[in-house]
Design a protein around this motif. Sequence first.
Motif, mmCIF file in Angstrom:
data_model
loop_
_atom_site.group_PDB
_atom_site.id
_atom_site.type_symbol
_atom_site.label_atom_id
_atom_site.label_comp_id
_atom_site.label_asym_id
_atom_site.label_seq_id
_atom_site.Cartn_x
_atom_site.Cartn_y
_atom_site.Cartn_z
ATOM 1 N N SER A 68 0.794 -1.226 0.000
ATOM 2 C CA SER A 68 0.000 0.000 0.000
ATOM 3 C C SER A 68 0.829 1.280 0.000
ATOM 4 C CB SER A 68 -0.931 0.021 1.223
ATOM 5 O OG SER A 68 -0.161 0.139 2.417
ATOM 6 N N GLY A 69 2.145 1.181 -0.106
ATOM 7 C CA GLY A 69 3.007 2.349 0.016
ATOM 8 C C GLY A 69 2.735 3.459 -0.975
ATOM 9 N N GLY A 70 2.566 3.129 -2.247
ATOM 10 C CA GLY A 70 2.326 4.153 -3.255
ATOM 11 C C GLY A 70 1.056 4.931 -2.986
ATOM 12 N N ARG A 71 -0.014 4.213 -2.698
ATOM 13 C CA ARG A 71 -1.292 4.860 -2.401
ATOM 14 C C ARG A 71 -1.174 5.723 -1.137
ATOM 15 N NH1 ARG A 71 -4.213 0.647 -1.588
ATOM 16 N NH2 ARG A 71 -4.243 0.790 0.659
ATOM 17 N N GLU A 72 -0.537 5.188 -0.091
ATOM 18 C CA GLU A 72 -0.407 5.935 1.157
ATOM 19 C C GLU A 72 0.475 7.179 0.975
ATOM 20 O OE1 GLU A 72 0.491 3.626 4.667
ATOM 21 O OE2 GLU A 72 -0.736 1.967 3.935
ATOM 22 N N GLN A 75 -1.626 9.792 -0.715
ATOM 23 C CA GLN A 75 -2.582 10.336 0.246
ATOM 24 C C GLN A 75 -1.875 11.310 1.196
ATOM 25 O OE1 GLN A 75 -4.101 6.627 1.756
ATOM 26 N NE2 GLN A 75 -5.847 6.651 0.366
ATOM 27 N N TYR A 76 -0.665 10.975 1.613
ATOM 28 C CA TYR A 76 0.106 11.870 2.467
ATOM 29 C C TYR A 76 0.362 13.201 1.746
ATOM 30 C CZ TYR A 76 3.889 14.014 5.023
ATOM 31 O OH TYR A 76 4.660 14.930 5.688
ATOM 32 N N ALA A 84 4.777 18.434 -1.501
ATOM 33 C CA ALA A 84 4.731 17.707 -2.772
ATOM 34 C C ALA A 84 5.781 18.230 -3.738
ATOM 35 C CB ALA A 84 3.348 17.826 -3.399
ATOM 36 N N PRO A 85 6.540 17.324 -4.367
ATOM 37 C CA PRO A 85 7.507 17.739 -5.387
ATOM 38 C C PRO A 85 6.805 18.322 -6.608
ATOM 39 C CG PRO A 85 7.926 15.492 -4.640
ATOM 40 C CD PRO A 85 6.585 15.907 -4.099
ATOM 41 N N ALA A 106 -4.616 9.550 -4.998
ATOM 42 C CA ALA A 106 -5.147 10.573 -4.112
ATOM 43 C C ALA A 106 -4.891 11.973 -4.636
ATOM 44 C CB ALA A 106 -4.511 10.417 -2.729
ATOM 45 N N LEU A 107 -4.067 12.131 -5.643
ATOM 46 C CA LEU A 107 -3.718 13.458 -6.131
ATOM 47 C C LEU A 107 -4.544 13.853 -7.341
ATOM 48 C CD1 LEU A 107 0.171 13.465 -5.934
ATOM 49 C CD2 LEU A 107 -1.435 14.467 -4.339
#
Length: 133
Positions: A68-72, A75-76, A84-85, A106-107
Amino acid sequence: MARVLIVEDEKPLRSMAEYFFKAAGHEVTACADCTQAVAALKSQAHSYDLLVSDWNYPGLGENPNPKSGGRELLQYLKSHPGEAPGDIAIMSGNQDAAATGVILSALEPVPPVYSKPDLFNARFKVILDRLNR
């Protein structure tokens, strides 16, 4: 020179991406999971020009979901837009994961998800050209 944040749990791929950007003259921070990436973003707020992230890697917390890292991370970033870069590229070696990434992103606008090497390489060329201006 640009500042690049790479998030990839597979060490050989992370090392290759790190080498690629360093060889092009950029400063690189490489992370193996979402927890490391969030820590890097918090410590260097407003300073990354590019985020290159895998989609399936460990998420946040003591017992993270291993996929779930990419999605989380997205979302962060949505909840912390100042960190955000400027550019975000999501990578996935799995077509289904790539489609899921686009749907669950999430973006807004949704960052592109690259699962085919030729599209991924073409996008990096555009990004590197822009970073080198």
